[in-house]
Design a protein around this motif. Structure first.
Motif, PDB file in Angstrom:
ATOM      1  N   ASP A 249       0.916  -1.087  -0.091  1.00 19.53           N
ATOM      2  CA  ASP A 249       0.169   0.089  -0.110  1.00 19.53           C
ATOM      3  C   ASP A 249       1.016   1.072  -0.040  1.00 19.53           C
ATOM      4  N   PHE A 250       1.810   1.271   0.686  1.00 21.33           N
ATOM      5  CA  PHE A 250       2.618   2.408   1.002  1.00 21.33           C
ATOM      6  C   PHE A 250       3.656   2.678  -0.536  1.00 21.33           C
ATOM      7  N   GLN A 251       3.923   1.594  -1.097  1.00 18.76           N
ATOM      8  CA  GLN A 251       4.672   1.673  -2.310  1.00 18.76           C
ATOM      9  C   GLN A 251       3.751   2.202  -3.489  1.00 18.76           C
ATOM     10  N   GLN A 252       2.718   1.756  -3.376  1.00 22.97           N
ATOM     11  CA  GLN A 252       1.611   2.230  -4.719  1.00 22.97           C
ATOM     12  C   GLN A 252       1.427   3.532  -4.222  1.00 22.97           C
ATOM     13  N   ARG A 253       0.952   3.889  -3.335  1.00 27.02           N
ATOM     14  CA  ARG A 253       0.449   5.188  -2.780  1.00 27.02           C
ATOM     15  C   ARG A 253       1.681   6.284  -3.140  1.00 27.02           C
ATOM     16  N   GLN A 254       2.985   5.742  -2.648  1.00 24.59           N
ATOM     17  CA  GLN A 254       4.005   6.598  -2.873  1.00 24.59           C
ATOM     18  C   GLN A 254       4.500   6.943  -4.334  1.00 24.59           C
ATOM     19  N   LEU A 255       4.351   5.787  -5.029  1.00 24.83           N
ATOM     20  CA  LEU A 255       4.462   6.082  -6.567  1.00 24.83           C
ATOM     21  C   LEU A 255       3.565   6.983  -7.241  1.00 24.83           C
ATOM     22  N   ARG A 256       2.302   7.040  -7.054  1.00 28.92           N
ATOM     23  CA  ARG A 256       1.323   8.045  -7.223  1.00 28.92           C
ATOM     24  C   ARG A 256       1.467   9.373  -6.917  1.00 28.92           C
ATOM     25  N   GLN A 257       2.407   9.465  -5.714  1.00 34.45           N
ATOM     26  CA  GLN A 257       2.634  10.843  -5.252  1.00 34.45           C
ATOM     27  C   GLN A 257       3.838  11.458  -6.204  1.00 34.45           C
ATOM     28  N   ILE A 258       4.757  10.632  -6.609  1.00 31.63           N
ATOM     29  CA  ILE A 258       6.069  10.992  -6.965  1.00 31.63           C
ATOM     30  C   ILE A 258       5.916  11.072  -8.235  1.00 31.63           C
ATOM     31  N   SER A 259       5.380  10.298  -9.140  1.00 29.89           N
ATOM     32  CA  SER A 259       5.284  10.125 -10.423  1.00 29.89           C
ATOM     33  C   SER A 259       4.749  11.243 -11.239  1.00 29.89           C
ATOM     34  N   SER A 260       3.799  11.849 -10.478  1.00 32.63           N
ATOM     35  CA  SER A 260       2.672  12.802 -10.811  1.00 32.63           C
ATOM     36  C   SER A 260       3.453  14.107 -10.734  1.00 32.63           C
ATOM     37  N   ASP A 261       4.671  14.073 -10.107  1.00 32.66           N
ATOM     38  CA  ASP A 261       5.512  15.450  -9.930  1.00 32.66           C
ATOM     39  C   ASP A 261       6.853  15.405 -10.857  1.00 32.66           C
ATOM     40  N   HIS A 262       6.488  15.663 -12.175  1.00 38.11           N
ATOM     41  CA  HIS A 262       7.571  15.543 -13.125  1.00 38.11           C
ATOM     42  C   HIS A 262       8.807  16.369 -12.795  1.00 38.11           C
ATOM     43  N   LEU A 263       8.701  17.351 -11.904  1.00 35.73           N
ATOM     44  CA  LEU A 263       9.822  18.254 -11.714  1.00 35.73           C
ATOM     45  C   LEU A 263      10.647  17.656 -10.760  1.00 35.73           C
TER      46      LEU A 263
END
Length: 602
Positions: A447-461
């Motif tokens: 759960d942590f991995q998936q939610r963290q992926l969504r957090q990070i990958s949407s921030d291209h900068l």
């Protein structure tokens, strides 16, 4: 003097006696003073140069400012000109140098009549690694690299759910097997001879009882095409003795079974025996004795020629077993259902071989109150330290409250680091991005991995900023040859390992890959077309070489913090040649990252 030429170095070790005599008859020897230019840029090539003594620098022939590489004893240089016809760069002596020169006509003759000799100069890092292996070499690595195929799978009887204990027992006896697959409404279930024995003797069930209720339906499986080694890892991780094999072409078709005994007959590494010792350890003393055997296992694996990629996967699995054992002893069973012990960093990537510093933490279920968390985690941490799992420099361990807290706090903390991408915070994100659940409620890690992926990958900068550290260290190609200087050591971690791991991690972040192992990430990136397959293959080989060299240095007794500094003076020409090729791969990968993420090399 040509009679003393070293024919043991690749590719000259591939030559026949008559071809070696051809080399001796045509080999020239030249002496050069410090500062002499051996090869002028943009001039026709005269032949292949091999250094007998001294140091040669490859540089830009126009302004002399760009230095590309250094060469020393047994190194060959200006190889590309043998195929292009003219030398692209200038080669100058940095000290008194003695060089062999193999005339181009002789080189062409050898290339035309000896395929392996020619291929050595025309292959990439993957093929060069293979060519440098001695033909006919038989060792454990060949068995580990064997894949699961129909001819190495054991047969497995499939019986209906309404079959009785008596009927299945008779079938096992007639087919000389100790297990069967039960086909029922719940899917396939595994039934072993031990299950039948317990049902008949301990539970005193009638021999006419249907076997459906006795089977285990949460099957661990592999498929054809997987490595036998991976099947053994699954058995070690799940503490089982058999896995079901499915057909990779027809995923729902069962082909048979692989048992531990069968695999150990091929893979005699004693790793599962060690895993059993870990599992059966009754106290800290028993566990310590088992952990002390890990170094012996590493030595055995390396002696048998096992690649570092497979050693790291196997040892990481055993490290998990050790830490899980300590976790089980300290954390009550009812608490384990509400928290998850996780590995991070190199341990989370399944790339940690030696015990040493370990990055690990605890994710607790939100709204679950566990008052004894901190003292319990500190006690657990203390035992792991006593076993040799020392804390990392950043104290990334369960003994530090920062790394043992509820899921929401993990996510909030990660989000703060993303919003403030300082070099320190980027390093912390890199650590937690490689998270891997080890014990307890593993769904919390996922759960942590998936939610963290969504957090990070949407921030291209942020992803771009995250990639920059992979470019900040220069690829140390110019260190070669400086063997007499005090700074001849090469920082393999900064110059080789880190750029690959960080760059691949950034690409995985961008692509939202739920994988933590660098090799698996490379394979998936190539499969998805993000990385060229040729570059991906060379990256994996380069990383494997770097890890192997680091492990060999640590194995030799140098386990100090600066053990990542590789002493080039202790390595043969063929090893330096492979290392130089691997570092060129790193340089090419960094150029790819610059273009892909629109970065400029700092």
């Amino acid at each position: 003097m040509p009679g003393s030429f070293n024919f043991n170095n690749p590719p000259f070790d591939t030559l026949s006696e008559s071809e070696r005599q051809l080399v001796i008859n045509n080999l020239d020897l030249s002496y050069h003073a410090d500062g002499d230019i051996i090869v002028q840029a943009q001039q026709p090539t005269k032949g292949l140069h091999i250094i007998h003594k001294g140091v040669v620098e490859e540089r830009n022939g126009t302004d002399h400012e760009d230095i590309y590489a250094h060469y020393t004893h047994d190194d060959m240089f200006d190889i590309r000109s043998l195929f292009s016809g003219t030398s692209k760069h200038e080669y100058v002596c940095l000290e008194e140098t003695i060089c062999y020169q193999l005339p181009r006509t002789t080189f062409d003759q050898l290339s035309s009549q000896n395929t392996r000799f020619r291929r050595y100069f025309q292959t990439d890092l993957v093929d060069k690694q293979q060519l440098m292996k001695q033909e006919g070499q038989q060792n454990l690595s060949e068995f580990i690299l064997n894949k699961i195929e129909p001819d190495n799978i054991l047969p497995l009887q499939i019986v209906d759910a309404d079959a009785t204990i008596a009927e299945v027992t008779l079938q096992m006896k007639q087919t000389h097997t100790d297990c069967a697959l039960i086909k029922s409404d719940r899917g396939y279930g595994m039934l072993t001879g031990t299950d039948l024995l317990h049902a008949s003797v301990l539970e005193r069930m009638s021999v006419d009882t249907p076997v459906a209720s006795l089977a285990h339906y949460e099957l661990i499986s592999v498929q054809t095409g997987d490595f036998l080694f991976d099947a053994m890892l699954l058995m070690t991780r799940h503490k089982i003795e058999r896995v079901v094999v499915y057909d990779s072409l027809t995923p729902d078709k069962v082909l048979g079974v692989l048992t531990l005994t069968h695999i150990l007959s091929l893979l005699s590494t004693h790793s599962h025996i060690l895993a059993l010792r870990i599992a059966r350890a009754n106290d800290a003393a028993d566990l310590k004795r088992a952990v002390e055997s890990l170094d012996e296992l590493i030595e055995r694996l390396m002696t048998n020629g096992i690649k570092s990629r497979f050693i790291s996967k196997l040892l990481s699995t055993l490290h998990e077993q050790v830490v899980s054992k300590v976790f089980d002893r300290h954390v009550p069973t009812e608490v384990q259902q509400h928290c998850c012990l996780v590995f991070m960093g190199s341990a989370g990537r399944n790339e940690q071989i030696l015990k040493g510093p370990l990055d690990y933490g605890l994710i607790i279920e939100d709204n679950y109150a566990w008052e004894a968390c901190q003292p319990t985690m500190q006690a657990m941490h203390a035992e792991l330290v006593s076993l040799g799992y020392t804390p990392s420099k950043g104290e990334v361990c369960v003994g530090n409250p920062m790394w043992a807290k509820p899921l929401k706090q993990w996510l909030d903390q990660s989000n703060r680091w993303i919003l403030d991408p300082s070099s320190e915070n980027i390093q912390k994100i890199a650590t937690v991005f490689d998270v891997h659940g080890v014990a307890g409620k593993l769904g919390l890690s996922h759960d942590f991995q998936q939610r963290q992926l969504r957090q990070i990958s949407s921030d291209h900068l942020f992803v771009r900023n995250f990639t920059r550290p992979a470019l900040q260290f220069h690829t140390p190609l110019t260190f070669f040859g400086q063997l007499k200087l005090s700074w001849h050591s090469l920082d393999l971690n900064r110059g080789g390992v880190f750029p690959i791991v960080q760059g691949v991690r950034a690409l995985a972040m961008e692509q939202r890959l739920p994988l933590s192992n660098t090799f698996e990430r490379i394979d998936e990136l190539a499969h998805n077309g993000v990385l060229d397959k040729g570059l991906a293959g060379n990256l994996a080989e380069a990383l494997q070489l770097f890890l192997q060299l680091q492990l060999e240095q640590q194995r030799s007794g140098d386990q100090q913090p600066d053990a990542q500094l590789l002493d080039l003076g202790t390595h043969s020409r063929s090893q330096r040649d492979l290392l130089r090729h691997a570092l060129h791969v790193v340089k090419k990968f960094k150029q790819y990252l610059e273009v892909h993420f629109h970065l400029e090399n700092p």
